[in-house]
Design an enzyme around this catalytic site. Structure first.
Site, PDB file in Angstrom:
ATOM      1  N   HIS A 281       0.088  -7.689  -0.299  1.00 60.15           N
ATOM      2  CA  HIS A 281       0.648  -6.404  -0.713  1.00 60.15           C
ATOM      3  C   HIS A 281       0.012  -5.860  -1.990  1.00 60.15           C
ATOM      4  O   HIS A 281       0.293  -4.732  -2.399  1.00 60.15           O
ATOM      5  CB  HIS A 281       2.167  -6.575  -0.895  1.00 60.15           C
ATOM      6  CG  HIS A 281       2.940  -5.304  -0.847  1.00 60.15           C
ATOM      7  ND1 HIS A 281       3.653  -4.827  -1.924  1.00 60.15           N
ATOM      8  CD2 HIS A 281       3.107  -4.391   0.155  1.00 60.15           C
ATOM      9  CE1 HIS A 281       4.237  -3.686  -1.596  1.00 60.15           C
ATOM     10  NE2 HIS A 281       3.921  -3.398  -0.343  1.00 60.15           N
ATOM     11  N   HIS A 510       6.972   5.837  -4.275  1.00 57.56           N
ATOM     12  CA  HIS A 510       6.390   4.617  -3.731  1.00 57.56           C
ATOM     13  C   HIS A 510       5.970   3.707  -4.881  1.00 57.56           C
ATOM     14  O   HIS A 510       5.647   2.543  -4.688  1.00 57.56           O
ATOM     15  CB  HIS A 510       5.183   4.942  -2.828  1.00 57.56           C
ATOM     16  CG  HIS A 510       4.692   3.768  -2.049  1.00 57.56           C
ATOM     17  ND1 HIS A 510       3.656   2.973  -2.475  1.00 57.56           N
ATOM     18  CD2 HIS A 510       5.100   3.235  -0.870  1.00 57.56           C
ATOM     19  CE1 HIS A 510       3.434   2.017  -1.588  1.00 57.56           C
ATOM     20  NE2 HIS A 510       4.294   2.139  -0.611  1.00 57.56           N
TER      21      HIS A 510
END
Length: 648
Positions: A281, A510
């Site tokens: 990630h 985000h």
């Protein structure tokens, strides 16, 4: 100032200090209608600076205050205008307007162009405005079941230039005043540009081609999602890079497509995931240049919507190659970086770098750069069952160990914590207490522990998503199901996403940030890829003798103690000679943009570093009417595009 004959005064060049505050000890330089020559002879300096030419720039001003700048001298000039930072070399021209910041030597001799009050008219918006009250009030579309909430409309109207409920212009549009000298960029972070926002809201913000630029020899792009069909056209400079390694977290089906569509000289690599439900990630870039390396840590996937429609953050610093005689000299940043990279297990590849030689691109290659001036600490996560000394190297235990070494102002005793992210894992109260213990670490000035802080979770409501720039579609990137979001123990933590001062209330987050704050002051601040989950942060096991992490994550930690050196001025892409003077700061302070103008930043004994925290502090708790967003529920009230959720 050299003028051909007396003319009408239309404005001023206002001297600024390096915190972009007006320098009260230096006089304003009047700008008159017509030609104004500005240089060494008429810029008052405590010490002469031969980098300034006698005629450094020419400003040709019109009666309405608009002006054109011509670089007369040999050294470049930087113009900071709204969301653009333009470097002008000798004999290059640019239009400037009210509020623009001029750097006569990049990072030095800063001036703000101000049009005089008599010259401005009500019909002339200040630089970077771009939105009238009418436009703001109509920017939220009607839907079949009414309109977006009255509060959303009030927030939109509040974006009218000069509007502020508190009467302070800086708080209403605080990001408008966020201008960073080039050598201070590594000490803070920047928000990514959002396509649909007015220019003022994109002040000092960046796009992908602002950071991937110049003569790149090797590029390593680390991310979760990668869309090459968008990335290559968006950043054509990548096609000129001889060696590109993409470290990703894509599924096997997507990998097959990437292999078919990638340029032939690009290498794809997915790091090993030894524990189920883990992901790669981390979002970072490592760009090797002839003069050094650029390290970028950010929060955006390499896809269109992440770089255009959402609230995101990015940190960047350039580091020079080490002197060949001091290759063994390391630093804590180097140790953390190389140890993290060694866990990714990418296939080594050989490169021949012009004028530098042959190299194997492996983790130890990154020891060839001098990170001694790093302005942040790295907080990484790597999958595995960590024990012994390894427990303190990763995840929230790494954060705990670093904070335990720090002393903070007494204002932060038992002060609250912010957890802000875009995906919520399956949590329980025991783990929340474990994480809060790490986030609350640190000592006060009397060497006693700061004490536990109360977490506040900033999370968009259903109404926020419905009325966002993307409508319900924004909810695709806030992917938490109802069964997780509805847990009763979370209710006391919920706080609103409100970001009027950065123009981002409708740009869904985000970005991932964690911080401890008191008022507008920040004890520390973490910009990271890590969401709020055990997989990302890790969880203690076996009576706290083992620490299990599932995923790869990477973040940068801003600490006041990291600002005690005067580094950060080196650039891989600028030919300007940076000062090598070092300075010691007795005390450094991290502040939000709303707190910046209240700080006495001109103090010689204290350095104030503004961080563009996108949301307001303190955040407002949810009201009884607020419902946290979950992406697997049905919403029949239409969004700003007339759509329901899920789309039928």
């Amino acid at each position: 100032m050299s003028l051909s004959h007396p003319k009408t005064e239309v404005g001023y060049l206002v001297p600024l200090n390096h915190n972009l505050e007006e320098n009260p000890s230096a006089p304003k330089l009047p700008i008159s209608h017509g030609t104004n020559l500005i240089g060494r002879a008429n810029i008052p300096l405590p010490l002469p600076d031969k980098r300034l030419s006698r005629n450094h720039i020419t400003l040709t001003a019109s009666s309405d205050g608009s002006a054109h700048l011509l670089v007369e001298g040999t050294n470049p000039v930087v113009v900071n205008s709204g969301n653009k930072r333009r470097k002008l070399n000798s004999q290059q021209k640019a239009a400037i307007s009210d509020g623009d910041i001029l750097e006569l030597i990049p990072g030095h001799h800063l001036f703000k162009y101000e049009v005089s009050g008599a010259t401005k008219t009500d019909n002339t918006p200040s630089a970077g405005t771009g939105t009238t009250n009418k436009e703001a009030s109509h920017s939220l579309s009607q839907d079949g079941n009414g309109t977006c909430s009255q509060e959303q409309r009030r927030n939109a109207a509040a974006r009218k230039p000069g509007h502020s409920q508190s009467g302070e212009h800086s708080n209403a549009e605080a990001i408008r005043n966020f201008h960073i000298p080039s050598e201070k960029i590594p000490s803070t972070f920047r928000l990514l540009r959002v396509q649909q926002l007015p220019p003022w809201a994109n002040t000092s913000c960046v796009a992908i081609d602002d950071v991937i630029q110049g003569d790149i020899l090797v590029a390593i792009l680390s991310n979760y999602m990668v869309d090459l069909d968008w990335l290559v056209p968006a950043c054509p400079a990548l096609l000129k890079v001889p060696h590109v390694l993409v470290i990703h977290g894509e599924s096997d089906g997507r990998v097959d497509y990437l292999k078919r569509s990638k340029p032939t000289n690009w290498i794809l690599h997915k790091p090993p995931l030894p524990i189920s439900f883990g992901t790669h990630h981390s979002k970072a870039m490592f760009l090797v240049y002839p003069h050094g390396i650029r390290v970028i840590v950010h929060t955006a996937n390499l896809i269109y919507v992440d770089w255009n429609n959402k609230t995101q953050g990015l940190w960047m610093q350039d580091f020079p190659w080490k002197d060949q005689n001091s290759l063994s000299k390391g630093s804590v940043f180097e140790n953390d970086l190389v140890e993290y990279l060694s866990m990714l297990k990418w296939p080594e590849f050989s490169v021949k770098l012009p004028s530098l030689g042959n190299f194997s691109i492996c983790p130890s290659f990154f020891k060839k750069f001098d990170y001694s001036d790093a302005m942040v600490r790295l907080i990484a996560s790597v999958p595995g069952y960590h024990s012994g000394a390894g427990m303190k190297k990763w995840g929230h235990m790494k954060l705990r160990s670093l904070l335990q070494e720090c002393t903070f102002d007494d204002d932060f005793k038992k002060s609250p914590l912010i957890y802000q992210f875009s995906s919520l894992g399956s949590l329980d109260e025991k783990w929340m207490a474990e994480l809060t213990s790490s986030m609350s670490a640190g000592l006060s000035e009397d060497k006693t522990p700061l004490g536990l802080g109360e977490p506040q979770i900033i999370w968009p409501t259903v109404e926020d998503v419905r009325c966002s720039l993307e409508g319900y579609a924004a909810g695709n990137a806030i992917p938490s199901p109802f069964k997780i979001v509805e847990k009763a123990f979370l209710k006391k933590y919920w706080a609103k996403w409100k970001a009027d001062h950065t123009g981002r209330s409708r740009a869904m987050p985000h970005i991932k940030t964690f911080t401890r704050y008191s008022g507008q002051n920040l004890a520390w601040f973490l910009l990271t890829s890590a969401n709020l989950s055990k997989a990302a942060w890790g969880t203690l096991q076996k009576n706290n003798t083992q620490f299990m992490i599932r995923s790869y994550e990477l973040g940068v930690l801003f600490l006041p103690t990291m600002l005690k050196r005067g580094g950060g001025g080196f650039s891989c892409t600028s030919n300007v000679t940076q000062t090598e003077d070092k300075y010691e700061v007795k005390k450094a302070k991290l502040v939000s943009l709303s707190g910046l103008r209240r700080e006495q930043t001109h103090s010689t004994s204290q350095l104030t570093i503004p961080l563009p925290v996108p949301y307001e502090l303190p955040p407002q708790p949810y009201s009884s009417q607020d419902v946290p967003w979950s992406w697997d529920r049905r919403y029949s009230k239409k969004d700003v595009y007339g759509q329901v959720w899920p789309r039928t």
